[in-house]
Design an enzyme around this catalytic site. Structure first.
Site, PDB file in Angstrom:
ATOM      1  N   ASP A 166      51.872  54.594  51.942  1.00  0.00           N
ATOM      2  CA  ASP A 166      51.131  53.640  51.095  1.00  0.00           C
ATOM      3  C   ASP A 166      49.838  53.197  51.782  1.00  0.00           C
ATOM      4  OD1 ASP A 166      50.620  52.060  48.872  1.00  0.00           O
ATOM      5  OD2 ASP A 166      52.615  51.177  48.845  1.00  0.00           O
ATOM      6  N   GLY A 201      42.729  56.081  42.555  1.00  0.00           N
ATOM      7  CA  GLY A 201      42.102  57.229  41.903  1.00  0.00           C
ATOM      8  C   GLY A 201      42.021  58.444  42.811  1.00  0.00           C
ATOM      9  N   ASP A 218      49.635  51.009  40.122  1.00  0.00           N
ATOM     10  CA  ASP A 218      51.084  51.148  39.899  1.00  0.00           C
ATOM     11  C   ASP A 218      51.455  51.130  38.430  1.00  0.00           C
ATOM     12  OD1 ASP A 218      50.722  50.531  42.558  1.00  0.00           O
ATOM     13  OD2 ASP A 218      52.435  49.177  42.654  1.00  0.00           O
TER      14      ASP A 218
HETATM   15  C1  GAL Z   1      52.712  49.924  45.977  1.00  0.00           C
HETATM   16  C2  GAL Z   1      53.088  51.291  45.459  1.00  0.00           C
HETATM   17  C3  GAL Z   1      54.427  51.171  44.798  1.00  0.00           C
HETATM   18  C4  GAL Z   1      55.433  50.648  45.780  1.00  0.00           C
HETATM   19  C5  GAL Z   1      54.950  49.332  46.384  1.00  0.00           C
HETATM   20  C6  GAL Z   1      55.850  48.864  47.493  1.00  0.00           C
HETATM   21  O1  GAL Z   1      51.519  50.020  46.639  1.00  0.00           O
HETATM   22  O2  GAL Z   1      52.121  51.717  44.567  1.00  0.00           O
HETATM   23  O3  GAL Z   1      54.814  52.428  44.285  1.00  0.00           O
HETATM   24  O4  GAL Z   1      55.609  51.603  46.790  1.00  0.00           O
HETATM   25  O5  GAL Z   1      53.653  49.466  46.887  1.00  0.00           O
HETATM   26  O6  GAL Z   1      55.380  47.694  48.073  1.00  0.00           O
END
Ligand code: GAL
Length: 610
Positions: A166, A201, A218
């Site tokens: 992430d 993106g 998300d």
């Molecule tokens: C976001 C991600 C999600 C999930 C979340 C966890 O950035 O897009 O899919 O992993 O973090 O905190």
């Protein structure tokens, strides 16, 4: 349901995201070489903890999920990755040696034991981390920044098979950070699918870095979330529509995980997510609590015919080929870019049911074709020129349309990707990827039967409209379908002039001189898709050819025939050849400028929001 406390992106970023998507589209003109680690040759399938549980995960729950993945039939259907998302780590996340460790209370037996349990079920183990200093749930010390080598080794020691990286709390350079982790994973001693989770993106470096990469903010469990950073199902379909050329075996656009079964959408909307993710060759990561899923949810997630579309080995991301008043036709070639079988999605964005028609010429087929309804799991019969069906509001009709059918004996329609199972029936016809039988009229699709001189067999591929115009027959001595045909030394559309007046896009790739693209689909000027000399076909009056594949030196984006109703369509015959789609210097500079501006904005934005 998930808790919104864990969300990290303020809605005000939607403008930035829009700019990022625009940038992504611009940069899509310049394809990078894909990461080649031999993994994820079809879009990854599995389950991820985030959409259903957010941070509330523990060993007991995850083991139950593993059990259900097997007993529900999910594993057999292809859902093999069991992926833990954020909050599996201890707080603080590292042990005294600086290695990441699982939360000792929630995962009392440790991550290696959990990995063993998952593997014992015949599943694969996925885990989550972050390229910055902390994950998005701000677990202290949880980020892999400057710990890439050690963390990749730790993951390997747990038995991890999939890593989602992430983008929270960044301090380094985005591209460098993601690539450092890619290198670390590559030298970890284990095959680990790499998921680049940078939700702002597409950028050009992603394709050479990850097996999959997020293309947007998300997903939320909604049909339409407007321009918000968090995307509804229909928003993600739109965000992904223009990115098809980046997808290929081992490298996938990721419009985020499935929400099917999470109750925020209607059954039809969830069916649309499954259909469209499959048409777009997207990763299929279920995100519901499968311990308590309804039969309806199961039926959607476990429709193996729809899954087969997603998992088609050719790995072509489908495109929107028509959009009229909220009614859309999408097409994904199956088996090969120019084959005789296409998956078609008929998507109804409107508030009431409507008839939607797919014209076979729009999907690179012609004449009569057999149509199978993948949701009804029923053959609809044989249709000439087009097929229509009623599609409910926000629903999607999912079809497999085949011209010819697999090779077979007399009268046989054979399978969808038949490979000469029936040899030599006098009326046997080639299938999507069929190489035909050995009979005198074998091979080739319905509109191009093998010529008298056809020898069939491996020399006569042929397809819906095997290259060649009305007088050229597959397998003929000088026509496509023979040894000089598609994929051969002289790919169809080559010097032998395949692609006559009725030649269609599918067969007309990569020629040397007279290349094909007949009047009906493809180049209006009957010129050169991928030909060495006539490099700029302008596209047909119908959706038709993309730049030639495997052909000559120059064609350009002008060769992409666009459907009047949508921005990104390029027909369904063949895919864009990367070598044919390089922007000129000036557009590269513009893109570079935008990229720098964007990077600066993005980093400022990230700094602000941390
Ligand atoms: C976001 C991600 C999600 C999930 C979340 C966890 O950035 O897009 O899919 O992993 O973090 O905190």
């Amino acid at each position: 349901m998930r808790s919104s406390n864990f969300r990290r992106y303020p809605p005000s970023q939607s403008l930035l995201v829009g700019a990022a998507i625009l940038l992504g589209s611009l940069m899509s003109l310049n394809q990078a070489a894909a990461l080649d680690n031999g993994l994820a040759k079809t879009p990854p399938m599995g389950w991820n903890s985030w959409n259903a549980f957010a941070g509330t995960i523990d060993e007991t729950k995850i083991k139950q999920i593993a059990d259900i993945m097997v007993s529900s039939g999910m594993k057999d259907a292809g859902y093999v990755y069991l992926n833990l998302d954020d909050n599996w780590m201890a707080n603080p996340a590292r042990d005294s040696s600086g290695n990441l460790r699982g939360d000792p209370t929630r995962f009392p037996n440790g991550m290696k034991a959990l990995g063993d349990y998952i593997h014992g079920k015949g599943l694969k183990f996925g885990i989550y981390g972050d390229r910055g200093t902390m994950t998005c749930m701000n677990v202290p010390q949880s980020g892999s920044y400057q710990h890439e080598q050690a963390d990749a080794k730790t993951f390997a020691s747990f038995g991890v098979d999939y890593f989602k990286n992430d983008n929270c709390n960044p301090v380094g350079n985005i591209q460098t950070d993601y690539q450092n982790m890619q290198k670390a994973l590559a030298s970890s001693g284990r095959d680990i699918v790499y998921s680049v989770c940078h939700p702002n993106g597409y950028s050009d470096w992603m394709q050479s870095t990850g097996n999959l990469w997020r293309i947007s903010g998300d997903i939320v469990d909604k049909w339409d979330n407007g321009t918000n950073f968090y995307k509804g199902i229909i928003n993600l379909i739109d965000a992904n529509a223009s990115l098809a050329s980046h997808a290929k075996p081992g490298a996938w656009n990721d419009p985020d995980m499935l929400e099917i079964g999470n109750t925020g959408c209607t059954t039809e909307e969830y069916r649309t997510q499954m259909s469209m993710w499959s048409i777009m060759a997207a990763p299929l990561l279920a995100g519901n609590d499968i311990r308590s899923m309804s039969q309806t949810t199961k039926d959607i997630l476990l429709n193996t015919e729809v899954i087969a579309v997603d998992q088609d080995a050719a790995g072509i991301q489908g495109t929107r080929i028509k959009a009229t008043n909220g009614l859309e036709v999408w097409c994904k070639p199956l088996g090969s870019a120019n084959g005789t079988t296409k998956a078609v999605a008929l998507l109804n964005r409107n508030a009431s049911a409507s008839n939607i028609t797919v014209n076979f010429t729009d999907i690179g087929l012609s004449g009569s074709a057999s149509v199978r309804d993948l949701w009804a799991k029923a053959d609809k019969g044989s249709f000439t020129d087009s097929f229509s069906m009623s599609v409910p509001s926000h629903g999607t009709g999912m079809l497999r349309i085949t011209v010819g059918g697999g090779a077979g004996g007399s009268g046989s329609t054979g399978g969808t990707s038949g490979t000469a199972t029936g040899v030599g029936g006098t009326s046997a016809q080639g299938g999507a990827t069929s190489s035909g039988g050995s009979g005198t009229k074998s091979s080739g699709g319905t509109s191009a039967s093998a010529g008298a001189s056809s020898t069939g067999g491996s020399k006569s591929t042929g397809g819906a409209n095997p290259s060649g115009g009305s007088s050229a027959s597959a397998g003929g001595s000088s026509s496509a379908g023979g040894s000089k045909s598609t994929g051969g030394a002289n790919p169809s559309g080559g010097g032998y002039g395949t692609g006559g007046t009725s030649g269609t896009g599918g067969a007309s790739t990569g020629g040397t001189t007279n290349a094909s693209g007949g009047a009906s689909t493809g180049g209006v000027a009957n010129n050169s898709n991928g030909g060495t000399t006539n490099s700029v076909a302008t596209g047909g009056s119908q959706a038709g050819l993309q730049p030639g594949v495997g052909g000559g030196t120059a064609s350009d984006v002008g060769t992409i025939a666009r459907d009047a109703g949508s921005g990104e369509s390029s027909g369904c015959g063949c895919r864009v050849a990367s070598s044919n789609s390089r922007p000129g210097l000036s557009s590269t500079l513009v893109v570079l400028g935008l990229a720098l501006w964007q990077l600066r904005r993005r980093r400022l934005g990230e700094t602000r929001r941390r």
